[in-house]
Each structure stands twice: as C-alpha cells, then as structure tokens.
Write a protein that holds these residues in place. Sequence first.
Motif, PDB file in Angstrom:
ATOM      1  N   HIS A 151       0.885  -1.201  -0.012  1.00 15.12           N
ATOM      2  CA  HIS A 151      -0.143  -0.043   0.030  1.00 15.12           C
ATOM      3  C   HIS A 151       0.850   1.174  -0.096  1.00 15.12           C
ATOM      4  O   HIS A 151       0.490   2.237  -0.703  1.00 15.12           O
ATOM      5  N   MET A 152       1.905   1.280   0.679  1.00 12.93           N
ATOM      6  CA  MET A 152       2.765   2.432   0.532  1.00 12.93           C
ATOM      7  C   MET A 152       3.358   2.376  -0.918  1.00 12.93           C
ATOM      8  O   MET A 152       3.336   3.552  -1.376  1.00 12.93           O
ATOM      9  N   ALA A 153       3.984   1.457  -1.527  1.00 11.85           N
ATOM     10  CA  ALA A 153       4.311   1.626  -2.692  1.00 11.85           C
ATOM     11  C   ALA A 153       3.246   1.920  -3.704  1.00 11.85           C
ATOM     12  O   ALA A 153       3.620   2.543  -4.750  1.00 11.85           O
ATOM     13  N   ALA A 154       2.306   1.686  -3.681  1.00 18.04           N
ATOM     14  CA  ALA A 154       1.096   1.790  -4.685  1.00 18.04           C
ATOM     15  C   ALA A 154       1.029   3.448  -4.453  1.00 18.04           C
ATOM     16  O   ALA A 154       0.874   3.767  -5.815  1.00 18.04           O
ATOM     17  N   ALA A 155       0.858   4.033  -3.585  1.00 11.23           N
ATOM     18  CA  ALA A 155       0.988   5.505  -3.702  1.00 11.23           C
ATOM     19  C   ALA A 155       1.891   6.039  -4.423  1.00 11.23           C
ATOM     20  O   ALA A 155       1.742   6.978  -5.286  1.00 11.23           O
TER      21      ALA A 155
END
Length: 509
Positions: A151-155
Amino acid sequence: MSETLVPGATSLRTLSKIYWSGGGATLDAGADAGIRRAAARIAEVAAGTAPVYGVNTGFGKLASIRIAAADVTRLQRNLILSHCCGVGEPLAPEIVRLIMVLKLMSLGRGASGVRPELVTLMQRMLAAGVLPVIPEKGSVGASGDLAPLAHMAAAMIGEGEALFQGTRLPAAKAMARAGLTPMELSAKEGLALINGTQVSTALALAGLFRAERALQAALVTGALSTDAAMGSTAPFAAEIHDLRGHRGQIEVAASLRALLDGSEIRASHLDNDERVQDPYCLRCYPQVAGACLDLLRQVARTLGIEANAATDNPLVLSNGDVVSGGNFHAEPVAFAADQIALALAEIGAISQRRIALLVDPALSHGLPAFLSPRPGLNSGLMIAEVTSAALMSENKQMAHPASIDSTPTSANQEDHVSMACHGARRLLPMTGNLFHIIGIEAMAGAQGMALRGGLRTSPALERVVARLREDVAELGDDRYLAPDLAMAAGLVEAGALAAPARDALPEVF
C-alpha cells in the motif's frame, strides 16, 4: 524540520524525534554512491539471461517461472497491485511517516538495487506531507511486511490512497496536489519496496518510544504514591541495589531518592511510624521498574540494529553478487515487541496496585476512603481505580507472546513466520491503556498529598503536582471525571508530567 538519515548509523533518538514531531527526512549524501552502484548491477542482471529471483522471475512459490525482459517493468507493477490486500483501519500518519523513513534507511544501505529517483520521490513525499494510506492488518511478519508495504508502494505509482496535508485522497490526486509525479518501477524496485520489516519495526519503535515516556512518568507517579502513602525511602538506599548489581534497578532507586529528596511528608514520620515494611508495590518498585528499564534497553539495542538494516531480498552484495536470503524475516522484531508488551503490562500492574493502596483506608496510612475529603456522600476516586484495574487486566491479556505463533503461507514456501506486525501493533493500545493508568495514579498521588494536613512533598514532586494542577484540579465534591482522566493520560503521553523532574529520570536509549 528535516532529519538527516545516515544508513547503518541513525540513532533511535533521531527516529524518536521524527515520530513525536513529524517532519521530513533525507538520506545523507554519502549513501548516493552505494545506491547507484547497486542500481547499475540490477540493471545488468535484468538485461542478462541468468535467472535472479524477483528481477526476472516470479515471486514466492512462483519463483521458478521466468519473466521475459520486456515484461520486467510490468512484473513490478503487478507485484504491487496484487499485494495490496491490507484490511482494517489505516495506520496513523506518524506510523506511516516512520515506515517511510525506515524504508529510506534500508534502501540507503546500497544493497537493494533501486534507482536514486525512487529514493528522491520518497524524500519529496515526506517533505510535502504525502503519506500513503496503509491498512493496519495483513502482515505475518515474514517475506517482509508485504501487504502494508504494498500500500505504501502503490501510492508511489499513483494507485491506492494517500493523505496530503491531512486530507485523504486518491494517491494520484494527492501526488498531483503536492507537485509530484508517480513513477514507473524498474527491475526489482517493487520487490525492494515491499520486502522488509519496516512496518513491524515502525510499530515496535513507536511502542518503545511510548514505553519510555510511560516508564519515566511511572517513576514520577511511583514517587508521588510513596510520599502520599507515607511510605519509607529506606528500601531505596543505594547499597541495597548495588549489592544486587542490576543497572536498571540501581538507576531507578537513585531516581526515586532524587524525586523524594527534601519531602516534608517523609520527614514527618521518620521517628514515629509503627510500620516495619511497606507493601511490595512501594518497597520493591526499584526491582520491578528497574527490570522493565533493563528489558526496554535490550529491546532498544535490537530495534536500533533492525532500523538500520537492509532487509529486502535479494540483496546486492559488495562483490556484485545478487543473492537471495531471509533478512525480511522479522523474528528479532517479534521478540522485541513481546518484550515491550511484558514491560508495559508490569509497569501498569504495579502502578495499579499503588492506586488501589491509596484509595483503601485500611492501607493508605490515614487517608480518607477513595481519597475524598467527604467520603460517603462522595465516591471520590473509587471508580477511577476500577478503571485502572480494567485497563491493567486488558494489558495483561494482550501481553501474551505473539512470536510463539506461526502459520504456513504462500503454498508452504513461507512455512515459518514471525507474527511481528500484529505483535508490534498491539503495543499502541497497550501504551494507550498504560498512559491512562499512570494518569490515574498521578491524580491519586497528588490528591493524597493534598490530604496530608498541609505538609509539602519534595521540590521535584511539587513541580510535578503544579503541572498536573494546570489541567486537572484537586478533587473536592464528586464531579464528572472522564475529562480529567483523559487530560492526565495526555500529560503522560506528551511527556509533560515527567518534564518537571526530567533531571532525575533515566533514559531508555
């Protein structure tokens, strides 16, 4: 304010400042050469024909499947999107900020193979206040904190959601408002972002930072309770603790001596007290709190190492080899989280017993029932003590070790996991409970002193009581107490209750 991160050598005090105060963080310039060297090596591997896990192969149980060179970039994007399976409430912004800082420190070790552009984007996101929305649940603490880190990387690639200056938005919109452009991930970069222990470690560090504030405040309230109960300071004599030899115990005893030095209350009963010994919650406090201090310091050593570690997979070694290993397994963090939980439960347990002592006229050496000036018509702190008991019991239940649990995942490829992430996440509600217990003890101790016929406590504790009284008034007739409990807990969490006696208090790290 932005902190400079030196990969491999960033202190816990620096990370504590970031957690409590916010702000950005940037890697020390000396990290750039290693980052570029590892990125160049990964580019070579991606252009070659030899299979290297996560660069030109599938992931986990799919590692035996080769990926064509033309699909390497798509592989990384698919990895991020497929792993965004977090559930539950979003992690707090201060936790997300710390996760990103820890990931920067890990990438800065120059063993992950990401491009400098990725590091720059993370730094600019922190500086602009763009924080990915990361659901709290979904990691078993092995093969990395995969779901939350995804989820961090998705942003970063414009997917999912993010906070921008406190407003929750689609990530692409949040990035645009901050003047940032989502990036396309290159070979291994998605894997480098989601492999690693940064979520577990950030949560454990938050637990440690909060535990330090709780312990320092509990030393203050323990001294308050000792004086309010007309307890003896003889058990705090230095030689007693030197004869045992534990550093934490020695320092806690010294702290209690300093906190109680100059008390009129203590002097008033030195020569006319029929009691031979105090209950353990007073007499044995150096032994209990000192053991907690030693335990937290052991945790601090572990988490200080982990915060500075390269924990993704595979890693680019100094000789150029790209080798798969298991640094993503969060067993050290799981053990550390369990140790913090044990300390939190014990700090709260002995604090609660002192509250119970103060409100009980059979034990409090002359104080009125439930610390009310007019008991009977008034219930005083009767139910505040019950609340502290409820919170203590809840913390004891949550202190059961998480690290002894494991379950196979990913078709048995990941057949032993640490459970570090939820083991560390439970430290946040535990410390919240503990702040309230200690806040209630502060109220009880200060109230008890006010009922000692005008005798004054020590100068150090007078300053503490004065700070408490700025926000929590002395109790006369019964009043609506919930806001007072919340205010006292807030003073503990903010470090404000301990601040007037800071010089007498030991530090954890």
